[in-house]
Design a protein around this motif. Structure first.
Motif, mmCIF file in Angstrom:
data_model
loop_
_atom_site.group_PDB
_atom_site.id
_atom_site.type_symbol
_atom_site.label_atom_id
_atom_site.label_comp_id
_atom_site.label_asym_id
_atom_site.label_seq_id
_atom_site.Cartn_x
_atom_site.Cartn_y
_atom_site.Cartn_z
ATOM 1 N N PRO A 102 0.810 -1.226 0.000
ATOM 2 C CA PRO A 102 0.000 0.000 0.000
ATOM 3 C C PRO A 102 0.845 1.279 0.000
ATOM 4 C CG PRO A 102 -0.818 -1.564 1.621
ATOM 5 C CD PRO A 102 0.474 -2.111 1.136
ATOM 6 N N ARG A 103 0.423 2.229 -0.809
ATOM 7 C CA ARG A 103 1.169 3.484 -0.913
ATOM 8 C C ARG A 103 1.221 4.220 0.418
ATOM 9 N NH1 ARG A 103 -2.108 6.022 -5.793
ATOM 10 N NH2 ARG A 103 -3.717 4.813 -4.709
ATOM 11 N N GLY A 104 0.131 4.150 1.189
ATOM 12 C CA GLY A 104 0.114 4.827 2.477
ATOM 13 C C GLY A 104 1.162 4.303 3.437
ATOM 14 N N LEU A 105 1.421 2.999 3.404
ATOM 15 C CA LEU A 105 2.447 2.416 4.252
ATOM 16 C C LEU A 105 3.843 2.669 3.694
ATOM 17 C CD1 LEU A 105 0.857 -1.016 5.287
ATOM 18 C CD2 LEU A 105 0.779 1.179 6.477
ATOM 19 N N SER A 106 3.956 2.748 2.369
ATOM 20 C CA SER A 106 5.256 3.003 1.744
ATOM 21 C C SER A 106 5.808 4.365 2.121
ATOM 22 C CB SER A 106 5.147 2.913 0.217
ATOM 23 O OG SER A 106 4.823 1.599 -0.183
ATOM 24 N N GLN A 128 -8.322 1.595 -0.825
ATOM 25 C CA GLN A 128 -9.617 2.267 -0.800
ATOM 26 C C GLN A 128 -9.561 3.529 0.071
ATOM 27 O OE1 GLN A 128 -12.602 1.503 -2.292
ATOM 28 N NE2 GLN A 128 -11.603 -0.117 -3.440
ATOM 29 N N PRO A 129 -10.323 4.593 -0.291
ATOM 30 C CA PRO A 129 -10.452 5.745 0.607
ATOM 31 C C PRO A 129 -11.025 5.275 1.938
ATOM 32 C CG PRO A 129 -11.344 6.237 -1.571
ATOM 33 C CD PRO A 129 -11.080 4.761 -1.538
ATOM 34 N N ALA A 130 -10.347 5.570 3.027
ATOM 35 C CA ALA A 130 -10.725 4.958 4.297
ATOM 36 C C ALA A 130 -10.586 5.929 5.464
ATOM 37 C CB ALA A 130 -9.860 3.718 4.545
ATOM 38 N N VAL A 131 -11.411 5.705 6.469
ATOM 39 C CA VAL A 131 -11.362 6.471 7.715
ATOM 40 C C VAL A 131 -10.707 5.604 8.783
ATOM 41 C CG1 VAL A 131 -12.722 7.504 9.573
ATOM 42 C CG2 VAL A 131 -13.387 7.856 7.177
ATOM 43 N N GLY A 132 -9.682 6.134 9.418
ATOM 44 C CA GLY A 132 -9.000 5.403 10.475
ATOM 45 C C GLY A 132 -9.717 5.566 11.806
ATOM 46 N N VAL A 133 -10.141 4.459 12.397
ATOM 47 C CA VAL A 133 -10.813 4.482 13.699
ATOM 48 C C VAL A 133 -9.773 4.146 14.763
ATOM 49 C CG1 VAL A 133 -12.677 3.520 15.094
ATOM 50 C CG2 VAL A 133 -12.969 3.768 12.619
ATOM 51 N N ASP A 134 -9.238 5.176 15.401
ATOM 52 C CA ASP A 134 -8.204 4.958 16.416
ATOM 53 C C ASP A 134 -8.721 5.405 17.781
ATOM 54 O OD1 ASP A 134 -8.118 7.739 16.343
ATOM 55 O OD2 ASP A 134 -6.328 7.790 15.071
ATOM 56 N N GLU A 135 -7.819 5.562 18.743
ATOM 57 C CA GLU A 135 -8.240 5.880 20.110
ATOM 58 C C GLU A 135 -8.940 7.227 20.225
ATOM 59 O OE1 GLU A 135 -5.291 5.530 23.076
ATOM 60 O OE2 GLU A 135 -5.219 3.343 23.009
ATOM 61 N N GLY A 158 -9.519 -0.133 11.177
ATOM 62 C CA GLY A 158 -9.312 -0.119 12.616
ATOM 63 C C GLY A 158 -8.718 -1.421 13.107
ATOM 64 N N LEU A 159 -8.334 -1.419 14.382
ATOM 65 C CA LEU A 159 -7.774 -2.609 15.006
ATOM 66 C C LEU A 159 -8.887 -3.586 15.368
ATOM 67 C CD1 LEU A 159 -5.059 -1.134 17.413
ATOM 68 C CD2 LEU A 159 -4.673 -2.664 15.485
ATOM 69 N N LEU A 160 -8.782 -4.784 14.865
ATOM 70 C CA LEU A 160 -9.748 -5.824 15.202
ATOM 71 C C LEU A 160 -9.548 -6.293 16.640
ATOM 72 C CD1 LEU A 160 -12.027 -7.249 13.712
ATOM 73 C CD2 LEU A 160 -10.408 -8.991 12.985
ATOM 74 N N ASP A 161 -8.400 -5.977 17.219
ATOM 75 C CA ASP A 161 -8.072 -6.413 18.582
ATOM 76 C C ASP A 161 -8.500 -5.401 19.643
ATOM 77 O OD1 ASP A 161 -6.641 -8.501 17.263
ATOM 78 O OD2 ASP A 161 -5.004 -7.090 16.952
ATOM 79 N N MET A 227 -0.021 0.984 11.038
ATOM 80 C CA MET A 227 -0.735 0.431 9.886
ATOM 81 C C MET A 227 -2.111 1.072 9.738
ATOM 82 S SD MET A 227 0.358 -3.584 10.296
ATOM 83 C CE MET A 227 -0.829 -4.207 9.100
ATOM 84 N N VAL A 228 -2.826 1.240 10.848
ATOM 85 C CA VAL A 228 -4.145 1.882 10.780
ATOM 86 C C VAL A 228 -4.009 3.297 10.221
ATOM 87 C CG1 VAL A 228 -6.070 2.776 12.143
ATOM 88 C CG2 VAL A 228 -5.156 0.502 12.630
ATOM 89 N N ALA A 229 -3.012 4.039 10.715
ATOM 90 C CA ALA A 229 -2.804 5.409 10.243
ATOM 91 C C ALA A 229 -2.402 5.435 8.770
ATOM 92 C CB ALA A 229 -1.741 6.099 11.098
ATOM 93 N N GLY A 230 -1.496 4.525 8.385
ATOM 94 C CA GLY A 230 -0.995 4.513 7.017
ATOM 95 C C GLY A 230 -2.021 4.058 5.989
#
Length: 263
Positions: A102-106, A128-135, A158-161, A227-230
């Motif tokens: 993924p380009r975002g992680l690169s 895909q265009p995505a929204v990061g669900v973080d803390e 988001g984190l499944l954990d 990874m979630v952010a990227g």
């Protein structure tokens, strides 16, 4: 999907191939040092192109690191057995230097970028265009977060954990949305859950991890927050944060929510 030479080298240097494998693979710092010495992670495949010792010497890799790298690259039999098992289970593997990465992680620094991605589901969803669900969104009702993401016609990442982001993911899927679930636990176990398996088969869900199947998360999270952010779109994520008037978390505040190990 076959495993590229780049990904094979990443696997040999950074992954234990089973629960019984106690090989001392490269640390994050050593991996970063090696990639930088070779001119970037996209060049890592040259280590299987001729004499590894001569290549390492030509690139002035320090002797201690050379002595770690050479024996790790000799684990071809273990890699063949493990990769066959992963591919048979439907798991794809991407190395950090592969075109599909993924380009975002690169765009992340080498030390914050997972050397490998293991996943179930559509590769295309990684872009895909995505929204990061973080803390930052953990105090907002999960159904409201899911609704806000749906209004943007975006994918949820988001984190499944973590219980809150997992709830957002499940809510999104229940309303026909798409989700990209990041985990550091066992990818195959999650993918075998009927609810998630159905979503994967319907093209609504992709599960991705920096850890190989079967590791069961005993090593704890390493790259997952990055990874979630990227994998998220900063502008879309900010729209959701602004909608709920959520600001940046204070650096000295305790985590809003601990990782949840139950599904």
């Amino acid at each position: 999907m076959s495993i590229t030479i780049n990904a094979q080298v990443c696997l040999l240097l950074t992954v234990r191939f089973s629960q019984r494998d106690e090989t001392e693979v490269l640390s994050t710092t050593q991996w970063e040092e090696l990639c930088l010495a070779l001119g970037g992670v996209s060049e890592i495949g040259i280590l299987l192109d001729g004499s590894t010792v001569e290549i390492l010497q030509d690139y002035n890799v320090n002797k201690d690191l050379q002595e770690r790298v050479v024996p790790l690259l000799s684990r071809g039999v273990g890699l063949a057995l493990a990769s066959e098992k992963w591919l048979r289970a439907g798991v794809w593997v991407i190395g950090a230097g592969d075109p599909e990465y993924p380009r975002g992680l690169s765009r992340l620094e080498v030390g914050k970028r997972p050397p490998l991605l293991f996943g179930y589901g559509s590769l295309e969803m990684l872009e895909q265009p995505a929204v990061g669900v973080d803390e930052r969104l953990s105090q907002v009702d999960f159904a409201k977060v899911s609704s806000a993401v749906g209004e943007l016609r975006a994918c949820t990442v988001g984190l499944l954990d973590r219980s809150h982001s997992r709830a957002v993911i499940r809510e999104s899927l229940s309303h026909g949305g798409q989700a990209l679930a990041v985990t550091y636990k066992d990818l195959v176990s999650y993918g075998s859950t009927p609810e998630l398996r159905e979503a994967i088969m319907n093209g609504g869900l992709t599960i991705v991890s920096s850890k190989p199947p079967g590791r069961h998360g005993h090593d704890g999270p390493v790259y997952e927050e990055e990874m979630v952010a990227g994998l998220s779109d900063l502008a879309l994520t900010q729209k959701v944060l602004d909608h709920f008037k959520v600001g940046e978390a204070e650096g000295n505040d305790p985590p809003a929510q601990q990782l949840d190990f139950e599904f």
